[in-house]
Each structure stands twice: as C-alpha cells, then as structure tokens.
Design an enzyme around this catalytic site. Structure first.
Site, PDB file in Angstrom:
ATOM      1  CB  SER A   8     -40.443 -49.049  77.021  1.00  0.00           C
ATOM      2  OG  SER A   8     -41.046 -48.741  75.541  1.00  0.00           O
ATOM      3  CG  ASP A  60     -36.681 -50.458  78.955  1.00  0.00           C
ATOM      4  OD1 ASP A  60     -35.675 -50.195  80.037  1.00  0.00           O
ATOM      5  OD2 ASP A  60     -36.175 -50.147  77.744  1.00  0.00           O
ATOM      6  CG  HIS A  61     -37.065 -46.705  80.286  1.00  0.00           C
ATOM      7  ND1 HIS A  61     -36.420 -45.622  80.964  1.00  0.00           N
ATOM      8  CD2 HIS A  61     -36.070 -47.020  79.392  1.00  0.00           C
ATOM      9  CE1 HIS A  61     -35.057 -45.522  80.652  1.00  0.00           C
ATOM     10  NE2 HIS A  61     -35.011 -46.181  79.610  1.00  0.00           N
ATOM     11  CG  ASP A 111     -37.098 -44.104  84.066  1.00  0.00           C
ATOM     12  OD1 ASP A 111     -36.504 -43.183  85.065  1.00  0.00           O
ATOM     13  OD2 ASP A 111     -36.780 -43.830  82.580  1.00  0.00           O
ATOM     14  CD  GLU A 147     -32.429 -43.817  83.908  1.00  0.00           C
ATOM     15  OE1 GLU A 147     -32.581 -42.517  83.786  1.00  0.00           O
ATOM     16  OE2 GLU A 147     -33.220 -44.862  83.183  1.00  0.00           O
ATOM     17  N   GLY A 198     -30.606 -43.874  72.086  1.00  0.00           N
ATOM     18  CA  GLY A 198     -30.775 -43.561  70.507  1.00  0.00           C
ATOM     19  C   GLY A 198     -29.342 -43.622  69.889  1.00  0.00           C
ATOM     20  CG  HIS A 225     -31.045 -47.461  80.503  1.00  0.00           C
ATOM     21  ND1 HIS A 225     -32.356 -47.552  80.594  1.00  0.00           N
ATOM     22  CD2 HIS A 225     -31.036 -48.593  81.459  1.00  0.00           C
ATOM     23  CE1 HIS A 225     -32.923 -48.214  81.250  1.00  0.00           C
ATOM     24  NE2 HIS A 225     -32.111 -48.867  81.965  1.00  0.00           N
TER      25      HIS A 225
END
Length: 281
Positions: free
Chosen positions: A50, A84-85, A106, A136, A181, A207
């Site tokens: 990320s 990522d992101h 993102d 996203e 998470g 995700h």
C-alpha cells in the site's frame, strides 16, 4: 519467470477459474515468504504494497527487491506486483515507473464524481503503459494500515456500470459487508454481491480477506470474484515469531534466525490461504 503484466494475470485467473490471493508485503522477508508460498503451491497471484507501507522504502526498492526474490527462487508461476490502496496520482505514477505491473487507485473516500475523476486520471496514465487499474466503489469499514474508517457504505449496483464506464477501470473492489483488519467480523451480503456481479463489466475484488471464512470466499468466487486481499493474517504470523522469540529469551539477538522463523510462519500461513481459497492440493 519475471513479473507478469496484470492483464496477463487476470487472463490466467479466468482461464483456470481461480480466485487469486493478493498478499501484502512490507519488506524483504515478507516478500520472500509470499514468493515461496506461491512457488510451493504452484499457483499465481499478487504481491502488493500500500501507499502507507511505502514510507519505509520506495516503489523502486520494492520492485527491484521483488524481481530479485523471484529470480533467486526460480519462480515458475505468474506473479504481478500491485500497488494496493494507491492514495495519490504521484504514488500511481512512481509505482508504474518503477515496474509495478498492476495498480489500485483508492479514491473511495471522496464524493462519487471526484472518485471517478481520480480513477480516470490514473487509468489514462496506467493504460498508456498497458497496466490495469483497480478502483474501489463504496466504503469498507475497519483498520487499513494506520487508517481507521467507520464508514460502512455498501456498493450500490445501480452505480457500477456508470462508474466502470466513466473511469475505464479494469477491476472493481466492492463493499458488501467485508471489513479491513481482524478486529471486526465481516458479514458478507451475498444477495448484493450477486446483484453487482450481474451488472459489472469487470471482475470484482474483495478487500479484508483475512477476516472472511474460506467457504464464503469460495462462494463469492461464483460472483465474478477474481482477487481477494490478505494482509493481517500474514503480518500477525510474522510478528508472533518475534514475540515468541523474545518471550523465550529476553536477550535474544540472533536476528537472522528469528527472521527465518517469521518467514517460515508466513509461508505456512500463505500456503494455507492459497489452498483454502481454491481448494488446491
């Protein structure tokens, strides 16, 4: 085998009817473990990092490191290196310039039209170099790196076609009850996921894979799911190795051996995920 273009990896997944795990890395040891797991299971997938985790390195270091590990391990399966992101166009540009072969931008925290503008800008740049872009739509609750979000805005099926056509994105990460998470329990809305899949012009991404039961991931495979992200499981396995080494000996200083124990734990964790997601041997 060298890093493969993200489009090539997407075709590989579709031809073999696979859901590809996307494992988050941070450093050399995590990257080594992920590559070893893919190689051992003889199944391709994504290594990703990320924008947040790039603060301890930079895109060029990550790209060079990943290529070096793949050469060392004599990789025989297709692997893409994915941002990522991606939180800024500067990050997108830097990663593509460094040799990343797949990109996520993102902008889901922005209003709908601004999200479209940011993704379209990234797509214009990435597509010029033949690199696919993941976007996203919706808001995923939980903790992603150091960012905590209370937003739980599910993806609206009626927005999907317009969003994809307006941005030209190649993959769409959706919010259907999945969370980031391990502190929150996911509650996947399969009716919503299938509604999205029926109208989406592009494959879907989930995700927060670390919290989703494997049987639900396999069920989601029927709804255009191509990629599922895993970060927390691997990080937890790596950190636990260091914690256990310290508990066993407060004066432990053999970093190489402890790091190797961490690598072994991550390999085992990643192998299990690869096995369970696609029920491969």
């Amino acid at each position: 085998m060298q890093l493969v273009n993200g489009y090539t990896l997407m075709k590989y997944a579709q031809q073999h009817q696979l859901v590809l795990p996307a494992f988050n890395t941070t450093d050399y040891e995590m990257t080594l473990a992920i590559v070893q797991a893919f190689n051992k299971k003889q199944l391709g997938g994504y290594i990703q990092i990320s924008s947040h985790n790039l603060k301890f390195s930079n895109p060029q270091i990550i790209a060079d490191m990943t290529r070096s590990v793949m050469e060392r391990e004599e990789v025989q399966v297709p692997i893409s290196l994915h941002l990522d992101h991606g939180k800024s166009f500067a990050d997108v540009q830097a990663c593509i310039d460094a040799g990343f072969t797949s990109i996520m931008v993102d902008a889901s925290q922005l209003p709908y039209e601004e999200n479209i503008q940011e993704v379209r800008h990234a797509c214009e740049y990435a597509h010029f170099f033949g690199i696919p872009v993941e976007a996203e739509l919706g808001g995923i609750k939980g903790k992603e790196d150091d960012i905590v979000s209370d937003v739980n805005a599910k993806t609206h099926p009626e927005d999907v076609v317009h969003f994809v056509e307006a941005t030209h994105c190649d993959l769409l990460a959706v919010a259907v009850g999945n969370v980031h998470g391990l502190n929150l329990a996911p509650n996947l809305d399969f009716d919503l996921l299938h509604q999205i899949a029926q109208v989406s012009p592009v494959p879907l991404v989930l995700h927060g894979g670390s919290g989703i039961p494997f049987d639900q991931v396999r069920q989601a495979k029927k709804a255009q799911l191509l990629k599922v992200n895993y970060g927390s499981d691997l990080r937890q396995a790596y950190i636990q190795a260091f914690g256990q080494a310290y508990d066993a000996n407060h004066k432990e200083f053999n970093l190489v051996d402890v790091a190797q124990a961490g690598v072994d734990r991550v390999v085992q964790t990643a192998e299990n995920i690869i096995h369970e997601v696609n029920e491969v041997s």
